[in-house]
Scaffold this motif. Structure first.
Motif, PDB file in Angstrom:
ATOM      1  N   LEU A 172       0.865  -1.177   0.000  1.00 51.48           N
ATOM      2  CA  LEU A 172       0.000   0.000   0.000  1.00 51.48           C
ATOM      3  C   LEU A 172       0.902   1.228   0.000  1.00 51.48           C
ATOM      4  O   LEU A 172       1.886   1.284   0.755  1.00 51.48           O
ATOM      5  CB  LEU A 172      -0.884   0.003   1.239  1.00 51.48           C
ATOM      6  CG  LEU A 172      -1.752   1.235   1.456  1.00 51.48           C
ATOM      7  CD1 LEU A 172      -3.088   0.835   2.057  1.00 51.48           C
ATOM      8  CD2 LEU A 172      -1.074   2.262   2.333  1.00 51.48           C
ATOM      9  N   TYR A 173       0.561   2.183  -0.843  1.00 49.36           N
ATOM     10  CA  TYR A 173       1.267   3.464  -0.908  1.00 49.36           C
ATOM     11  C   TYR A 173       0.217   4.547  -0.687  1.00 49.36           C
ATOM     12  O   TYR A 173      -0.861   4.491  -1.270  1.00 49.36           O
ATOM     13  CB  TYR A 173       1.924   3.650  -2.270  1.00 49.36           C
ATOM     14  CG  TYR A 173       2.863   2.531  -2.634  1.00 49.36           C
ATOM     15  CD1 TYR A 173       4.196   2.561  -2.236  1.00 49.36           C
ATOM     16  CD2 TYR A 173       2.412   1.431  -3.361  1.00 49.36           C
ATOM     17  CE1 TYR A 173       5.059   1.522  -2.558  1.00 49.36           C
ATOM     18  CE2 TYR A 173       3.269   0.396  -3.687  1.00 49.36           C
ATOM     19  CZ  TYR A 173       4.583   0.441  -3.286  1.00 49.36           C
ATOM     20  OH  TYR A 173       5.432  -0.585  -3.597  1.00 49.36           O
ATOM     21  N   ALA A 174       0.542   5.537   0.144  1.00 49.42           N
ATOM     22  CA  ALA A 174      -0.443   6.585   0.435  1.00 49.42           C
ATOM     23  C   ALA A 174       0.266   7.905   0.685  1.00 49.42           C
ATOM     24  O   ALA A 174       1.481   7.954   0.926  1.00 49.42           O
ATOM     25  CB  ALA A 174      -1.276   6.196   1.653  1.00 49.42           C
ATOM     26  N   VAL A 175      -0.519   8.957   0.658  1.00 51.15           N
ATOM     27  CA  VAL A 175      -0.057  10.271   1.092  1.00 51.15           C
ATOM     28  C   VAL A 175      -1.179  10.869   1.936  1.00 51.15           C
ATOM     29  O   VAL A 175      -2.360  10.705   1.638  1.00 51.15           O
ATOM     30  CB  VAL A 175       0.318  11.174  -0.106  1.00 51.15           C
ATOM     31  CG1 VAL A 175      -0.885  11.500  -0.963  1.00 51.15           C
ATOM     32  CG2 VAL A 175       1.001  12.446   0.372  1.00 51.15           C
ATOM     33  N   ILE A 176      -0.779  11.521   3.016  1.00 53.48           N
ATOM     34  CA  ILE A 176      -1.743  12.163   3.910  1.00 53.48           C
ATOM     35  C   ILE A 176      -2.109  13.515   3.290  1.00 53.48           C
ATOM     36  O   ILE A 176      -1.223  14.328   3.019  1.00 53.48           O
ATOM     37  CB  ILE A 176      -1.152  12.364   5.327  1.00 53.48           C
ATOM     38  CG1 ILE A 176      -0.607  11.052   5.907  1.00 53.48           C
ATOM     39  CG2 ILE A 176      -2.193  13.002   6.254  1.00 53.48           C
ATOM     40  CD1 ILE A 176      -1.611   9.960   6.086  1.00 53.48           C
TER      41      ILE A 176
END
Length: 144
Positions: free
Chosen positions: A71-75
């Motif tokens: 999983l890759y994310a940005v806040i």
């Protein structure tokens, strides 16, 4: 007849417990205060790519879970506090921070919003075709 069915169901549960390494009677910990909006989904060469926007309300959590792929994310708003399966904080991610979660049942984790405003993430799931974005997991012993 009911007794035979009951014993068969118990045997199946015990077998599943042994195969998955979970305790019989352990239950998943559902998230609270979480909403998700799917942005896109496509498949290439046996891999699903799913984009979502996840929002966690103040005091909310994802529940204990893991992913079958990375999983890759940005806040994009708020702050995410992330705990590993030892119940230790393994990251505090403010707005703009990238987040990576490794795949596998040995990477159980939970995300919480401990702040006063909603936390929002843009997320990319990279999964084997047909896998759900996340798999519920029982809370580790340290969380009880």
């Amino acid at each position: 007849m009911g007794n035979v069915i009951s014993r068969a169901a118990t045997a199946c549960a015990l077998t599943a417990s042994v195969l998955t390494g979970t305790a019989v009677g352990a239950s998943a910990t559902p998230g609270s205060g979480v909403s998700a909006k799917e942005l896109f989904k496509f498949t290439v060469d046996g891999t699903d790519y799913i984009g979502k926007e996840i929002t966690i309300q103040p005091g909310g959590s994802t529940g204990w879970h893991y992913h079958d792929g990375p999983l890759y994310a940005v806040i994009v708003a708020g702050t995410l506090t992330h705990y590993d399966d030892s119940c230790a904080v393994d990251g505090v991610y403010p707005k703009g921070a990238p987040v990576y979660e490794p795949p596998g049942a040995d990477a159980v984790h939970i995300g919480k919003n401990l702040g006063p405003e909603p936390t929002a993430l843009k997320v990319l799931y990279v999964l084997p075709t047909g896998s759900p974005p996340s798999e519920d997991a029982p809370a580790p012993v340290c969380a009880s």
